[in-house]
Write a protein that holds these residues in place. Structure first.
Motif, PDB file in Angstrom:
ATOM      1  N   LYS A  91       0.808  -1.214   0.000  1.00  0.00           N
ATOM      2  CA  LYS A  91       0.000   0.000   0.000  1.00  0.00           C
ATOM      3  C   LYS A  91       0.846   1.270   0.000  1.00  0.00           C
ATOM      4  CE  LYS A  91      -3.404  -2.432   2.905  1.00  0.00           C
ATOM      5  NZ  LYS A  91      -4.612  -2.425   2.043  1.00  0.00           N
ATOM      6  N   VAL A 134      -2.246   4.427   6.546  1.00  0.00           N
ATOM      7  CA  VAL A 134      -2.552   3.298   7.420  1.00  0.00           C
ATOM      8  C   VAL A 134      -2.016   3.590   8.812  1.00  0.00           C
ATOM      9  CG1 VAL A 134      -0.427   2.034   6.817  1.00  0.00           C
ATOM     10  CG2 VAL A 134      -2.448   0.762   7.609  1.00  0.00           C
ATOM     11  N   ASP A 163      -6.718   6.280   6.911  1.00  0.00           N
ATOM     12  CA  ASP A 163      -7.604   5.625   5.948  1.00  0.00           C
ATOM     13  C   ASP A 163      -7.936   4.204   6.396  1.00  0.00           C
ATOM     14  OD1 ASP A 163      -7.387   7.903   4.399  1.00  0.00           O
ATOM     15  OD2 ASP A 163      -5.885   7.058   3.049  1.00  0.00           O
ATOM     16  N   GLU A 164      -6.960   3.544   7.024  1.00  0.00           N
ATOM     17  CA  GLU A 164      -7.141   2.160   7.458  1.00  0.00           C
ATOM     18  C   GLU A 164      -6.435   1.962   8.793  1.00  0.00           C
ATOM     19  OE1 GLU A 164      -6.856  -2.344   5.537  1.00  0.00           O
ATOM     20  OE2 GLU A 164      -5.494  -0.788   4.816  1.00  0.00           O
ATOM     21  N   VAL A 177      -5.027  -0.882  11.267  1.00  0.00           N
ATOM     22  CA  VAL A 177      -4.617  -2.278  11.395  1.00  0.00           C
ATOM     23  C   VAL A 177      -4.183  -2.520  12.837  1.00  0.00           C
ATOM     24  CG1 VAL A 177      -3.004  -4.062  10.625  1.00  0.00           C
ATOM     25  CG2 VAL A 177      -3.872  -2.363   8.988  1.00  0.00           C
ATOM     26  N   ASP A 217     -10.007  -1.862  11.260  1.00  0.00           N
ATOM     27  CA  ASP A 217     -10.467  -2.392   9.973  1.00  0.00           C
ATOM     28  C   ASP A 217      -9.958  -3.818   9.758  1.00  0.00           C
ATOM     29  OD1 ASP A 217     -11.782   0.036   8.866  1.00  0.00           O
ATOM     30  OD2 ASP A 217      -9.764   0.854   9.068  1.00  0.00           O
ATOM     31  N   VAL A 218      -8.769  -4.080  10.261  1.00  0.00           N
ATOM     32  CA  VAL A 218      -8.129  -5.388  10.117  1.00  0.00           C
ATOM     33  C   VAL A 218      -7.475  -5.734  11.441  1.00  0.00           C
ATOM     34  CG1 VAL A 218      -6.310  -6.705   8.940  1.00  0.00           C
ATOM     35  CG2 VAL A 218      -7.686  -5.054   7.659  1.00  0.00           C
TER      36      VAL A 218
END
Length: 221
Positions: free
Chosen positions: A21, A82, A115-116, A118, A208-209
């Protein structure tokens, strides 16, 4: 594998997850704690593949800088591609309790921007119902007693974390005796108490993950 080895495994898995990414101008959000420290050390191996980082604590910022990884003020960046951080507890919905290291407010801010999100954790952090780990609440110092009384009304048993001052100059109340069946609602109720900066429930903005280190390897949730 012991707990440290599990933490190292999920930290390395996070590198493998985020690497595709990353672009030359990417900003990576970096969390705080023992698992995040392993992530920082592995991140140094690929530091030429992205622009820099934002850190959720002074301690993480210093560790990043020691590896020669640029650390930016969050106000100076437009986007965080991220955010990678650990957790003290996670449920199957990837809702978390965080803040054992007293960095919960800055962690929550970076997570909100990213944005994400983890989350990296070893299998001991997996629970069906959040609350066995005492829930940290960051509090303006003069409001400590007021906030504690209000938390008791919500069914918790708050304990002042002696000798701890956050990077923001505030104090921590650790809330025991909880079974948090509706994490989003409880997160909101705590944040409405006057004097609370924020609390360690990452439910409204969950991960998100989740990369979970188990004896069978790293599982993605």
């Amino acid at each position: 594998m012991n707990q440290d080895q599990l933490k190292q495994a999920v930290a390395k898995a996070a590198i493998d997850y985020i690497q595709p990414k990353l672009e030359s101008d990417s900003i990576v959000g970096v969390g705080t704690g023992s698992t995040a420290n392993y992530f920082i050390d592995y991140l140094a191996d690929i530091k030429g593949q992205f622009d820099g980082t934002v850190a959720s604590s002074e301690a993480s910022a210093e560790r990043l800088k020691s590896h020669g990884i640029p650390v930016y003020d969050l106000n100076a960046v437009d986007q965080v591609v991220v955010y990678v951080d650990g957790a003290d507890e996670t449920n199957p919905q990837r809702m978390l309790i965080k803040g054992g290291g007293a960095a919960l407010t800055r962690e929550k801010i970076v997570a909100a921007v990213a944005d994400e999100f983890v989350c990296i954790a070893d299998g001991s952090k997996w629970v069906d119902v959040l609350g066995a780990f005492p829930l940290p609440v960051e509090v303006i110092p003069m409001a400590r007693s007021h906030v504690a009384r209000e938390i008791v009304k919500l069914g918790g048993s708050p304990v002042y974390r002696e000798g701890v001052v956050t990077d923001n100059g505030n104090v921590i109340l650790d809330v025991h005796d909880l079974q948090i069946t509706d994490p989003v609602d409880f997160e909101n109720k705590l944040n409405q108490i006057v004097g609370v900066v924020t609390n360690g429930l990452f439910a409204a903005r969950n991960a998100d993950v989740l990369l979970l280190g188990t004896e069978n390897g790293v599982e993605t949730k």
